[in-house]
Design an enzyme around this catalytic site. Structure first.
Site, PDB file in Angstrom:
ATOM      1  CD  GLU A  29      28.714  42.388  29.142  1.00  0.00           C
ATOM      2  OE1 GLU A  29      29.306  41.441  28.245  1.00  0.00           O
ATOM      3  OE2 GLU A  29      29.054  43.491  29.465  1.00  0.00           O
ATOM      4  NE  ARG A  77      31.623  35.305  20.225  1.00  0.00           N
ATOM      5  CZ  ARG A  77      30.119  35.597  20.593  1.00  0.00           C
ATOM      6  NH1 ARG A  77      29.389  35.459  19.617  1.00  0.00           N
ATOM      7  NH2 ARG A  77      29.699  35.830  21.778  1.00  0.00           N
TER       8      ARG A  77
HETATM    9  P1  AMP Z   1      30.984  36.191  30.664  1.00  0.00           P
HETATM   10  O1  AMP Z   1      29.950  34.881  31.385  1.00  0.00           O
HETATM   11  O2  AMP Z   1      29.999  37.456  31.281  1.00  0.00           O
HETATM   12  O3  AMP Z   1      32.128  36.249  31.223  1.00  0.00           O
HETATM   13  O4  AMP Z   1      30.594  36.208  29.116  1.00  0.00           O
HETATM   14  C1  AMP Z   1      31.513  35.626  28.360  1.00  0.00           C
HETATM   15  C2  AMP Z   1      30.652  34.948  27.382  1.00  0.00           C
HETATM   16  O5  AMP Z   1      29.659  35.881  26.630  1.00  0.00           O
HETATM   17  C3  AMP Z   1      31.751  34.651  26.025  1.00  0.00           C
HETATM   18  O6  AMP Z   1      31.316  33.590  25.535  1.00  0.00           O
HETATM   19  C4  AMP Z   1      31.231  35.690  25.084  1.00  0.00           C
HETATM   20  O7  AMP Z   1      31.332  35.393  23.782  1.00  0.00           O
HETATM   21  C5  AMP Z   1      30.137  36.543  25.666  1.00  0.00           C
HETATM   22  N1  AMP Z   1      30.393  37.722  25.516  1.00  0.00           N
HETATM   23  C6  AMP Z   1      29.782  38.462  26.606  1.00  0.00           C
HETATM   24  N2  AMP Z   1      30.119  39.688  26.640  1.00  0.00           N
HETATM   25  C7  AMP Z   1      30.568  40.121  25.373  1.00  0.00           C
HETATM   26  C8  AMP Z   1      30.908  41.163  24.863  1.00  0.00           C
HETATM   27  N3  AMP Z   1      31.040  42.315  25.165  1.00  0.00           N
HETATM   28  N4  AMP Z   1      31.454  41.075  23.547  1.00  0.00           N
HETATM   29  C9  AMP Z   1      31.489  39.854  22.902  1.00  0.00           C
HETATM   30  N5  AMP Z   1      31.057  38.835  23.332  1.00  0.00           N
HETATM   31  C10 AMP Z   1      30.631  38.782  24.648  1.00  0.00           C
END
Ligand code: AMP
Length: 176
Positions: free
Chosen positions: A100, A63
């Site tokens: 996450e 994305r």
């Molecule tokens: P993080 O590494 O935990 O900061 O997760 C960020 C990545 O995971 C990004 O590339 C987002 O597209 C995706 N992502 C994580 N959590 C979400 C969420 N609640 N909604 C949409 N995309 C998420």
């Protein structure tokens, strides 16, 4: 442009329990499908970085490619993809990270950046910060002249910002 930041915020669809229970998934496709909102998002982010001398915009798969490539054009910069494992065809650097939901690894071509590059790393969303930290680690291997980080959306309650190196300027357009 007669769009407000609140309209942009409201255009992001929340999907509870996707892709697994407990995750409030922010669906940015509902913001991007509206031509006026899409244009507003691009121009707000472009304006924020217009004076920074950005030479390369990095989009994080997948994305991060959507706004990342458009921002590269707007900022007269090149576009570099950071991709999931096994997608890039030439020599790569790889960096593992926690998500996450799950864990993964990111890759970049070893000839993607030069020392005099000023880099804007873009992703659609900051959650825990694991993904962007891996991207920052990859970019640092090149010894570039500057690193900025931008998100379309930041989930403040997950405090991902606190996990990002304080020396890297981070700016997000929308906060939840
Ligand atoms: P993080 O590494 O935990 O900061 O997760 C960020 C990545 O995971 C990004 O590339 C987002 O597209 C995706 N992502 C994580 N959590 C979400 C969420 N609640 N909604 C949409 N995309 C998420």
């Amino acid at each position: 442009m007669d769009i407000t930041i609140e309209q942009v915020r409201n255009s992001i669809r929340n999907i509870p329990d996707f892709p697994k229970e407990g995750i409030q998934f922010k669906d940015v496709s509902t913001a991007f499908k509206d031509k006026r909102i899409f244009k507003y998002i691009v121009s707000e982010i472009r304006n924020h970085y217009a004076g920074c001398g950005i030479t390369k915009v990095i989009g994080i798969e997948s994305r991060g490619f959507i706004l990342g490539s458009t921002l590269a054009g707007e900022l007269h910069a090149g576009f570099i993809p950071i991709r999931k494992p096994g997608k890039l065809p030439a020599e790569i650097y790889a960096q593992a990270y926690d998500l996450e939901y799950g864990s993964d690894s990111l890759e970049i071509h070893t000839d993607a950046l030069e020392k005099d590059d000023i880099v804007l790393i873009h992703d659609d969303l900051l959650a825990t910060g694991g993904t962007v930290n891996a991207a920052i680690d990859l970019v640092k291997r090149f010894g570039v002249s500057g690193i900025y980080v931008n998100f379309f959306v930041e989930l403040d309650f997950l405090k991902g910002i606190e996990r990002i190196n304080k020396e890297v300027p981070v700016w997000s357009l929308i906060h939840f």
